[in-house]
Design an enzyme around this catalytic site. Structure first.
Site, PDB file in Angstrom:
ATOM      1  N   HIS A   1     -34.057 -17.180 -17.734  1.00 30.56           N
ATOM      2  CA  HIS A   1     -35.244 -16.442 -18.059  1.00 30.56           C
ATOM      3  C   HIS A   1     -35.220 -15.068 -18.738  1.00 30.56           C
ATOM      4  CE1 HIS A   1     -39.600 -16.497 -16.479  1.00 30.56           C
ATOM      5  NE2 HIS A   1     -39.562 -16.219 -17.779  1.00 30.56           N
TER       6      HIS A   1
ATOM      7  N   ARG B   1     -42.819 -21.724 -18.755  1.00 30.30           N
ATOM      8  CA  ARG B   1     -42.766 -21.912 -17.191  1.00 30.30           C
ATOM      9  C   ARG B   1     -42.072 -23.049 -16.883  1.00 30.30           C
ATOM     10  NH1 ARG B   1     -43.060 -17.089 -17.708  1.00 30.30           N
ATOM     11  NH2 ARG B   1     -44.388 -15.837 -16.602  1.00 30.30           N
TER      12      ARG B   1
ATOM     13  N   GLU C   1     -36.811 -21.718 -10.129  1.00 34.01           N
ATOM     14  CA  GLU C   1     -35.988 -20.595 -10.497  1.00 34.01           C
ATOM     15  C   GLU C   1     -35.801 -20.046  -9.089  1.00 34.01           C
ATOM     16  OE1 GLU C   1     -37.741 -19.796 -14.614  1.00 34.01           O
ATOM     17  OE2 GLU C   1     -37.418 -17.785 -13.486  1.00 34.01           O
TER      18      GLU C   1
HETATM   19  C1  GLV Z   1     -42.041 -13.651 -18.538  1.00 32.51           C
HETATM   20  O1  GLV Z   1     -41.793 -14.763 -18.365  1.00 32.51           O
HETATM   21  C2  GLV Z   1     -43.323 -13.213 -18.743  1.00 32.51           C
HETATM   22  O2  GLV Z   1     -44.377 -13.834 -18.312  1.00 32.51           O
HETATM   23  O3  GLV Z   1     -43.497 -12.033 -19.179  1.00 32.51           O
END
Ligand code: GLV
Ligand code: GLV
Length: 329
Positions: free
Chosen positions: A290, A243, A272
């Site tokens: 991501h 994250r 983000e």
């Molecule tokens: C993506 O970042 C998730 O947590 O699935």
């Protein structure tokens, strides 16, 4: 009347088919803003809301929500105030497991891509600046023999360890940084004798590649700050597929600019989809939007799991993957 589902963003099949077989599905045409989501959750028109990482489900929203459950289309759930959900008797589900390998692949890709300067190299070729093989052109770093430090030792970190050992890396880990907890050989399982636990400060100092695999919470917010970056090797490379807010991104830009560390491979960002000022101009970075779980089959599996979680919660059952302890809906 069947169950009523609110889906904040269209998800792939078989998700929507499973939901429509079980009840009535409302799919929002575009991701809702906070006020819209809050109003829809408070309307009493839906039994379960199927959310995305971008949906902020905070204590205030949950206090007014008239839903039995929140089914997050993700393994991470830092977008949801789980304690508040539990207090209000609202179940929360997530989609672990199915995205472990895909996300570990992206971590490995970032390790290889930063080590061998893939973005710079690709740019040179496309710009017509590849003038033929040269002994000292585009030299990178070795991955074999390098030390990989894993911050965290959950499913994804282990899947990265498995890959890294195959690449001949030395693998160290700190299971719960910045704190610690003992991991015995039983828990290490297949990794016993192959990877080594070290305290977080030692992991930072010794890693050629420091790869983050921790959930985002109050303990891990800005886990990697200016002081940690200063403690890394000058040749060190930071990898983040977890994250964004685990890293102080402005401090990272400063460290990359000043040569405090050598590079960064990032799939997630602090704010983000915005990037910290200056990040995109740095050549020693590989930046991805991501996409850890972004394969056709993984996203379909996530859709299936999140739909099954939602259906269970609508029927008052515990979801297959429950994030909070059993609550009475
Ligand atoms: C993506 O970042 C998730 O947590 O699935
Ligand atoms: C997430 O799935 C993790 O345990 O790393």
């Amino acid at each position: 009347m069947g169950a009523r589902f609110l889906v904040t963003t269209p998800i792939p099949e078989p998700g929507l088919r499973l939901l429509s077989d079980a009840g009535q599905v409302t799919v929002l045409p575009e991701p809702p803003d906070y006020a819209t989501l809050s109003r829809l959750c408070a309307s009493g028109n839906y039994d379960v809301v199927l959310t995305q990482l971008r949906d902020v489900v905070d204590a205030d929203l949950l206090a007014h929500a008239r839903v039995k459950g929140v089914s997050n289309y993700a393994v991470g759930y830092n977008n949801i105030d789980v304690d508040a959900a539990t207090r209000h008797g609202i179940m929360v589900g997530n989609t672990p497991g199915v995205l472990t390998d895909a996300t570990a692949d992206i971590a490995m890709l970032l390790i290889l891509g930063t080590a061998r300067r893939v973005v710079e190299a690709d740019t040179v070729v496309r710009a017509g600046k590849f003038l033929g093989w040269e002994p000292e052109f585009m030299l990178g770093r070795d991955v074999s023999g390098a030390v990989l430090g894993l911050a965290g030792f959950g499913r994804i970190a282990r899947a990265v360890a498995r890959r890294a050992l195959g690449f001949g890396m030395e693998v160290l880990f700190a299971p719960r940084p910045p704190g610690d907890r003992p991991v015995d050989d039983g828990e290490l399982g297949e990794f016993a004798g192959k990877v080594r636990q070290v305290p977080w400060p030692e992991l930072v100092e010794r890693s050629d590649f420091l790869s983050l695999h921790v959930p985002l919470n109050a303990q891990t917010h800005h886990l990697v700050d200016a002081a940690v970056l200063a403690g890394m090797k000058p040749g060190g490379i930071l990898i983040n597929t977890a994250r964004g807010p685990v890293v102080d991104e402005a401090a990272l830009v400063d460290a990359l600019r000043a040569g405090v560390i050598a590079g960064a491979g990032l799939d997630v960002f602090e704010d983000e989809p915005r990037l910290a000022a200056g990040l995109a101009e740095l050549p020693n970075t590989v930046l991805l939007p991501h996409v850890g779980s972004a394969t056709v089959s993984v996203r379909a599996e996530m859709a299936r799991l999140s739909a099954l979680n939602a259906i269970a919660m609508a029927e008052g059952r515990l979801p297959l993957h429950a994030v909070n302890p059993p609550v009475r809906a």
